[in-house]
Design a protein around this motif. Structure first.
Motif, mmCIF file in Angstrom:
data_model
loop_
_atom_site.group_PDB
_atom_site.id
_atom_site.type_symbol
_atom_site.label_atom_id
_atom_site.label_comp_id
_atom_site.label_asym_id
_atom_site.label_seq_id
_atom_site.Cartn_x
_atom_site.Cartn_y
_atom_site.Cartn_z
ATOM 1 N N SER A 161 -23.236 5.983 -9.564
ATOM 2 C CA SER A 161 -22.725 5.298 -8.379
ATOM 3 C C SER A 161 -22.510 3.814 -8.668
ATOM 4 O O SER A 161 -21.477 3.237 -8.302
ATOM 5 C CB SER A 161 -23.699 5.470 -7.210
ATOM 6 O OG SER A 161 -23.215 4.824 -6.059
ATOM 7 N N ALA A 162 -23.457 3.206 -9.357
ATOM 8 C CA ALA A 162 -23.353 1.783 -9.699
ATOM 9 C C ALA A 162 -22.166 1.528 -10.628
ATOM 10 O O ALA A 162 -21.453 0.531 -10.465
ATOM 11 C CB ALA A 162 -24.649 1.300 -10.349
ATOM 12 N N LYS A 163 -21.932 2.414 -11.596
ATOM 13 C CA LYS A 163 -20.799 2.260 -12.510
ATOM 14 C C LYS A 163 -19.472 2.330 -11.763
ATOM 15 O O LYS A 163 -18.564 1.525 -11.990
ATOM 16 C CB LYS A 163 -20.811 3.350 -13.591
ATOM 17 C CG LYS A 163 -21.854 3.183 -14.652
ATOM 18 C CD LYS A 163 -21.754 4.349 -15.621
ATOM 19 C CE LYS A 163 -22.823 4.309 -16.674
ATOM 20 N NZ LYS A 163 -22.690 5.450 -17.604
ATOM 21 N N LEU A 164 -19.348 3.312 -10.877
ATOM 22 C CA LEU A 164 -18.113 3.472 -10.115
ATOM 23 C C LEU A 164 -17.875 2.277 -9.201
ATOM 24 O O LEU A 164 -16.774 1.730 -9.147
ATOM 25 C CB LEU A 164 -18.156 4.767 -9.292
ATOM 26 C CG LEU A 164 -17.978 6.052 -10.084
ATOM 27 C CD1 LEU A 164 -18.373 7.256 -9.245
ATOM 28 C CD2 LEU A 164 -16.541 6.168 -10.570
ATOM 29 N N LYS A 165 -18.910 1.879 -8.494
ATOM 30 C CA LYS A 165 -18.766 0.763 -7.565
ATOM 31 C C LYS A 165 -18.417 -0.526 -8.315
ATOM 32 O O LYS A 165 -17.542 -1.277 -7.891
ATOM 33 C CB LYS A 165 -20.046 0.581 -6.744
ATOM 34 C CG LYS A 165 -19.865 -0.314 -5.547
ATOM 35 C CD LYS A 165 -21.044 -0.228 -4.605
ATOM 36 C CE LYS A 165 -20.759 -1.046 -3.361
ATOM 37 N NZ LYS A 165 -21.853 -0.937 -2.380
ATOM 38 N N ILE A 205 -11.633 -4.146 -5.138
ATOM 39 C CA ILE A 205 -12.063 -3.504 -3.899
ATOM 40 C C ILE A 205 -13.262 -4.231 -3.306
ATOM 41 O O ILE A 205 -14.163 -4.644 -4.016
ATOM 42 C CB ILE A 205 -12.429 -2.019 -4.156
ATOM 43 C CG1 ILE A 205 -11.187 -1.220 -4.512
ATOM 44 C CG2 ILE A 205 -13.166 -1.397 -2.971
ATOM 45 C CD1 ILE A 205 -10.155 -1.092 -3.405
ATOM 46 N N MET A 206 -13.239 -4.374 -1.993
ATOM 47 C CA MET A 206 -14.388 -4.880 -1.241
ATOM 48 C C MET A 206 -14.893 -3.731 -0.373
ATOM 49 O O MET A 206 -14.106 -3.080 0.319
ATOM 50 C CB MET A 206 -13.983 -6.050 -0.341
ATOM 51 C CG MET A 206 -13.551 -7.273 -1.097
ATOM 52 S SD MET A 206 -12.917 -8.585 -0.011
ATOM 53 C CE MET A 206 -14.317 -8.864 1.055
ATOM 54 N N PHE A 207 -16.189 -3.465 -0.424
ATOM 55 C CA PHE A 207 -16.779 -2.406 0.385
ATOM 56 C C PHE A 207 -17.215 -2.976 1.728
ATOM 57 O O PHE A 207 -17.819 -4.038 1.798
ATOM 58 C CB PHE A 207 -17.961 -1.770 -0.346
ATOM 59 C CG PHE A 207 -17.515 -0.895 -1.478
ATOM 60 C CD1 PHE A 207 -17.293 0.445 -1.278
ATOM 61 C CD2 PHE A 207 -17.293 -1.432 -2.739
ATOM 62 C CE1 PHE A 207 -16.849 1.260 -2.307
ATOM 63 C CE2 PHE A 207 -16.850 -0.636 -3.780
ATOM 64 C CZ PHE A 207 -16.630 0.719 -3.552
ATOM 65 N N LEU A 237 -8.769 -4.205 0.032
ATOM 66 C CA LEU A 237 -8.436 -4.934 -1.188
ATOM 67 C C LEU A 237 -8.820 -6.393 -1.013
ATOM 68 O O LEU A 237 -8.586 -6.984 0.049
ATOM 69 C CB LEU A 237 -6.943 -4.834 -1.493
ATOM 70 C CG LEU A 237 -6.473 -3.518 -2.086
ATOM 71 C CD1 LEU A 237 -4.956 -3.487 -2.125
ATOM 72 C CD2 LEU A 237 -7.035 -3.332 -3.480
ATOM 73 N N ARG A 238 -9.362 -6.968 -2.051
ATOM 74 C CA ARG A 238 -9.670 -8.390 -2.054
ATOM 75 C C ARG A 238 -8.358 -9.159 -2.079
ATOM 76 O O ARG A 238 -7.366 -8.711 -2.660
ATOM 77 C CB ARG A 238 -10.499 -8.692 -3.318
ATOM 78 C CG ARG A 238 -10.974 -10.110 -3.460
ATOM 79 C CD ARG A 238 -11.877 -10.290 -4.682
ATOM 80 N NE ARG A 238 -11.244 -9.842 -5.903
ATOM 81 C CZ ARG A 238 -11.797 -8.970 -6.745
ATOM 82 N NH1 ARG A 238 -12.962 -8.438 -6.509
ATOM 83 N NH2 ARG A 238 -11.163 -8.612 -7.840
ATOM 84 N N ASP A 239 -8.322 -10.280 -1.405
ATOM 85 C CA ASP A 239 -7.116 -11.118 -1.416
ATOM 86 C C ASP A 239 -6.820 -11.518 -2.852
ATOM 87 O O ASP A 239 -7.705 -11.944 -3.598
ATOM 88 C CB ASP A 239 -7.321 -12.382 -0.579
ATOM 89 C CG ASP A 239 -7.395 -12.080 0.907
ATOM 90 O OD1 ASP A 239 -6.865 -11.030 1.322
ATOM 91 O OD2 ASP A 239 -7.975 -12.884 1.633
#
Length: 77
Positions: A46-50, A58-60, A72-74
């Motif tokens: 999970s940590a690798k994917l995130k 990507i912002m969660f 999406l991050r600006d």
């Protein structure tokens, strides 16, 4: 990160399972199984994917009454 967030993140980045697997160093089967809700992820996977998704822009978004999500991050010009 839940399976919906993972699918949304890939869609936002316009990347496939193979590309994400290469970026994160995990197998395509692991991603597919998780996205199809046929299994969970261990903490390391999970940590690798995130981390790969965050690096890609990507912002969660945490639970805010409407459920967790991603954006999406600006992009800086």
């Amino acid at each position: 990160m839940d399976s919906v967030q993972l699918r949304m993140a890939r869609a936002a980045l316009k990347i496939g399972v193979r590309e994400l697997a290469a970026l994160a160093g995990v197998t395509t089967a692991t991603i597919t199984r998780f996205e199809n809700e046929r299994g969970g992820l261990n903490q390391a996977t999970s940590a690798k994917l995130k981390a790969a998704l965050v690096e890609a822009g990507i912002m969660f978004i945490d639970q805010n009454g409407n459920g967790p999500g991603v954006r999406l991050r600006d992009r800086q010009s």
